[in-house]
Design an enzyme around this catalytic site. Structure first.
Site, PDB file in Angstrom:
ATOM      1  N   GLU A 115       0.794  -1.236   0.000  1.00 19.22           N
ATOM      2  CA  GLU A 115       0.000   0.000   0.000  1.00 19.22           C
ATOM      3  C   GLU A 115       0.822   1.280   0.000  1.00 19.22           C
ATOM      4  O   GLU A 115       0.354   2.303  -0.487  1.00 19.22           O
ATOM      5  CB  GLU A 115      -0.928   0.005   1.230  1.00 19.22           C
ATOM      6  CG  GLU A 115      -2.038  -1.017   1.178  1.00 19.22           C
ATOM      7  CD  GLU A 115      -3.077  -0.707   0.108  1.00 19.22           C
ATOM      8  OE1 GLU A 115      -3.376   0.486  -0.101  1.00 19.22           O
ATOM      9  OE2 GLU A 115      -3.565  -1.648  -0.535  1.00 19.22           O
ATOM     10  N   SER A 126     -48.022 -30.026  38.105  1.00 16.08           N
ATOM     11  CA  SER A 126     -47.452 -30.903  39.139  1.00 16.08           C
ATOM     12  C   SER A 126     -46.008 -30.575  39.508  1.00 16.08           C
ATOM     13  O   SER A 126     -45.443 -31.227  40.397  1.00 16.08           O
ATOM     14  CB  SER A 126     -47.531 -32.358  38.683  1.00 16.08           C
ATOM     15  OG  SER A 126     -48.871 -32.716  38.514  1.00 16.08           O
TER      16      SER A 126
END
Lengths: 767, 168
Positions: A182, A461
């Site tokens: 770059e 239950s």
């Protein structure tokens, strides 16, 4: 006339009152002011907080030790899930190979809150369902921990996802390659490179369009950090000035480090992947410090066009770009030619998307967020880069999801009543209260209404163990107490009646408490609860973890209590803790972006029951699976594995509950309809099946609690509740708190006593 | 010699009487994991693991009913791995790194969650931070896992007494 002349002279003198020098001065002042403004902008951004960093959320790491129950296939599946690459020869972190019953794995580095773990290579051996050994460099290792899976992020509004990395943790190969590709003059220019600009200008003039940029890394950073993408002269001038100013104020290393963390590398849905560390995690599932040269080449190559070279969507372009970068690396002496040629033959090595995908487990993350919200503001979570270490076990979670999806699909086909069936599930490690899996919807990826946290449903239950504990804790009952399972009717002052019934519509006469719980007899438990006092039972429910207690009505004793699956989990978690309540946890620790610890969420406990009562109750829950409403579980598992649980069904089968446990996990499952409509499912024909499927996938371990010293086992005649002995007909073995065993003896035991008396008498005669 | 003979005859006679008393009854169903022997007072360090069987078998009807006590787990000792972690925690504690010690202890807990030593060590770490209420609860937890190990129980009781003295 003289006036006119004078006026002319004035007019003639005007040009001399605006000399160019003044224009230059004004422009210089304006430029100076503009530069001062730009300088302030740069310094403000660089010296303040540069980024809003999302919180990173991790699952629990896989912890390994010799002797652990872990099959080779399960381990390698975990490695796949973590994004480890299966290779023929292990060369780099994040790779593993399998040969026979051994696995060679190169573990990736990771910064845990308490220590930084370096990457390292280990050899693991397995035998059947067991991890038998771990070695490193020919030495035995006591334990090993893998890097944890990232399961989510909590993002800023910008959607930027970023994990900071310091320059010293970035491989030199990466920075050298980035500069080579770059900006080769990075260490010599002042922020702009006139030569590079001239070259780009010439190329662009010749081609008639912008095909080449002359931007330095500094300029790219300035553009990304402060400016827009517009290709205007004004923007380019600002970029140049700001680059120069940046170079005046800051060292090259600081600029490079900022670039490495700022650069945009990918878009994943709403997430924008910024920085090489996050890019590395996104594409390779590992830290940038563990990247190989070919992976570095790919990432650096992508800077030029993150979307164009996206390796998952455009693998051929990405491959071509990577190989070009590898050539540059060879040209610049970063790699040897031979190495570059060899690396070009490698595949891209990109992991599957799922490894770091956002919010894959919405049900669990909702609970994490809820617990985080108690300690952290939303702003801190979105911007401070916190690392949240959670308790989720991805392997258990995936097993739970598969079980939920497949079982509910099958149940939906079994009856039209089940078409709109929904479900929720919470799995905890009952030893420490850690939530290891959680599902809030039949479709586990759905992130809307969280049934596990918010759906308050009648528990049916599931209330019975709470009644049993109240009875046992009061000292008025033992597991051998005989309960009256016969019909009764309550008349209220307002003239209304309440007449409970058993699910099978029958009465069972006198039954032992243990058996009544195992078979979930409503009449026996309604009577017991009312005898004990509904308020007392609710008080037990309170210290077992329910804050918002319901009104006390007789029907409460049959489970007319609305609780969420999370509340149910907390109650049963506390019942299984040997008398010790353990708060449910989803977070182990939180650390800052730099790895230092912010907070820890330690194991805490508080005694709520006597260990003896807890042991008795746990045995009754085991009886539910052995002989009661959950005995169908043994059609899937060998009877030598000890399991326990409790079914729950509400009126017209509107809710199907099952809370089950083995030696490791407590699993709460709820099935039902959001509109509270009728289904065809009881607790055992619905939710129990999901639990069985989860158990089959994770592998059951026997429940083996430590027996308190003051508990003794005795044989009891089931029909009478009288003390008996092994071998006598109709007996069951039950645990008792020492001294509470039945006083009355069965006929069988009386015969034995008689024989013993005769024997003693005869012995006396002969001696 | 005569005494031995008489004893054998009497035992045999009693056994015959017992058999005749039970002969009319059907045989008892038994779970495979239990046996006629007295439950052994063994130390079990790792739970058994069993493979699931195919889901095609019919629902058992009371065949697995626990007519005998299960194998008794009177005490669980830390595994070798957990012991190493406890040693690490102890060394961290000695050097004043209590948070690190607690981290190691929670890892040990995940490996050997039923070993009382882990909770006793946690209690010591909490006590070093003067978190007496937490330390007391952890002592009680360790006590609940002591089983029949009187030596361990005594260590826990001593620690509990120390914590309570400081707490009060």
């Amino acid at each position: 006339m003289a006036k006119v002349k004078a006026k002319r002279e004035v007019n003639k003198a005007k040009p001399y009152r605006f000399p160019w020098i003044k224009v230059v001065i004004v422009l210089t002042v304006l430029l100076g002011a503009w530069l001062i403004y730009l300088d302030a902008v740069i310094r403000d951004k660089f010296e303040g907080r540069r980024w809003q960093l999302p919180a990173q959320v991790y699952a629990q790491p896989m912890e390994l030790y010799p002797g652990q129950t872990l099959a080779l296939a399960r381990f390698t599946s975990g490695l796949d899930q973590l994004g480890y690459a299966r290779v023929s020869r292990v060369q780099a972190p994040g790779e593993f190979s399998v040969s026979g019953s051994g696995v060679d794995v190169h573990v990736r580095s990771f910064r845990f809150p308490e220590e930084a773990q370096k990457a390292g290579r280990y050899q693991l051996t397995f035998s059947g369902q067991t991890l038998t050994g771990i070695r490193q460099n020919q030495s035995e290792v006591d334990w090993l921990r893998l890097d944890p899976m990232r399961i989510a992020g909590i993002y800023p509004n910008s959607g930027e996802d970023r994990v900071l990395v310091s320059l010293q943790d970035v491989p030199k190969t990466l920075t050298d390659t980035l500069i080579a590709v770059e900006d080769r003059g990075f260490y010599t220019h002042w922020g702009v490179s006139p030569l590079a600009i001239a070259r780009a200008f010439w190329v662009n003039i010749r081609s008639g369009s912008v095909v080449q940029g002359g931007s330095t890394l500094t300029q790219q950073l300035v553009k990304n950090f402060f400016l827009s993408d517009q290709q205007t002269l004004g923007r380019k001038l600002n970029e140049a000035f700001m680059s120069l100013l940046l170079e005046v104020h800051y060292a090259k290393e600081e600029i490079l480090e900022t670039y490495l963390n700022e650069v945009f590398l990918a878009q994943a849905g709403r997430r924008a992947i910024h920085g090489f560390e996050q890019g590395s995690l996104h594409f390779f599932g590992k830290s940038v410090s563990d990247l190989t040269a070919d992976q570095i080449a790919l990432l650096v190559g992508m800077v030029k066009g993150p979307s164009f070279y996206e390796p998952r969507r455009n693998p051929e372009r990405a491959m071509s770009r990577r190989n070009l970068v590898l050539d540059v690396m060879a040209d610049q002496g970063i790699l040897k030619d031979d190495d570059a040629s060899a690396l070009k033959k490698r595949s891209l090595g990109v992991v599957k998307v799922g490894q770091s995908s956002a919010n894959r487990y919405p049900g669990f993350l909702a609970l994490v967020r809820k617990q985080l919200a108690e300690d952290y503001s939303a702003d801190v979570l979105r911007s401070d880069g916190l690392k949240i270490f959670t308790t989720l076990d991805p392997m258990v979670q995936d097993s739970a999801e598969e079980a939920m999806v497949q079982t509910t699909a099958s149940l939906a086909k079994s009856s039209p009543k089940n078409n709109e069936l929904q479900g929720a599930m919470i799995v905890t490690s009952h030893a420490n209260g850690e939530v290891v899996a959680m599902i809030s919807d039949r479709n586990p990826r759905f992130s809307g209404f969280n049934r596990a946290l918010e759906a308050k449903r009648q528990i049916g239950s599931l209330i019975k163990p709470v009644i049993a504990v109240t009875a046992l804790q009061s000292g008025k009952a033992t597991l051998a107490s005989r309960l009256n399972d016969t019909s009764f009717k309550l008349l209220f002052d307002n003239g209304k009646e309440w007449q409970p019934a058993n699910y099978d519509g029958l009465e069972h006469g006198q039954v032992l408490l243990n058996s009544a719980l195992a078979h979930s007899y409503n009449l026996a438990f309604a009577r017991l609860g009312i005898d004990l006092g509904v308020a007392d039972v609710l008080s037990t429910l309170g210290y077992l973890g329910v804050d918002d207690l319901p009104e006390a009505y007789p029907a409460t004793m049959l489970g007319a209590v609305n609780l969420t699956p999370l509340q149910v989990t907390q109650v049963y978690q506390n019942l299984l803790g040997g008398g010790f309540a353990v708060p449910i946890r989803t977070i182990r620790a939180v650390s800052r972006a730099d790895g230092s610890q912010v907070a820890r969420y330690p194991y805490r406990t508080q005694q709520v029951l006597s260990p003896e009562v807890a042991y008795l109750l746990q045995h009754a829950l085991v009886s539910v699976a052995r002989e009661g409403t959950a005995r169908s579980i043994y059609s899937r598992f060998s009877s030598d594995v000890v399991l326990g649980g409790k079914t729950g069904t509400t009126n017209d089968n509107r809710d199907s509950w099952f809370v089950g446990f083995d030696g490791r996990f407590l699993v709460t499952t709820w099935l039902g309809r959001d509109d509270n409509g009728v289904t065809s499912l009881t607790g055992s024909s619905g939710a129990l099946k999901v639990w069985a499927d989860v158990l089959a996938r994770v592998g059951p371990e026997s429940w083996q609690p430590v027996k308190p010293e003051s508990v003794e086992w005795a044989y009891v005649e089931e029909e009478t509740g009288n003390l008996s002995r092994e071998g006598c007909p109709g007996v069951v073995a039950l645990p008792f708190i020492a001294g509470t065993e039945p006083q009355d003896k069965s006929g069988c035991l009386s015969v034995d006593s008689g024989i013993e008396a005769i024997r003693s008498w005869w012995q006396g005669v002969f001696e | 010699m005569i005494r031995v003979f008489h004893r054998n005859v009497l035992t045999g006679l009693s056994f015959c009487l017992l058999l005749s008393a039970c002969a009319a009854q059907p045989p008892m169903p038994r779970p495979p994991q239990s046996s006629n022997q007295t439950p052994p007072s063994t130390t079990v360090t790792r739970p058994a693991v069993t493979q699931p069987v195919p889901p095609s078998q019919p629902i058992p009807e009371r065949s697995a009913k626990p007519v005998s006590p299960p194998q008794e787990v009177s005490r669980v000792l830390p595994s070798a791995t957990a012991q190493s972690m406890l040693a690490k925690a102890d060394s961290s504690l000695q050097s004043g790194q209590t948070e690190a010690a607690l981290m190691w202890l929670e890892r040990a807990q995940r490996v050997s969650p039923s070993a009382g030593e882990v909770y006793l060590a946690m209690a010591k770490a909490r006590a070093s931070l003067e978190q007496w209420a937490e330390a007391e609860q952890l002592c009680l937890k360790a006590q609940s896992l002591a089983g029949r190990d009187q030596a361990f129980r005594q260590r826990v009781d001593e620690m509990l007494a120390r914590v309570r003295r400081r707490h009060s």
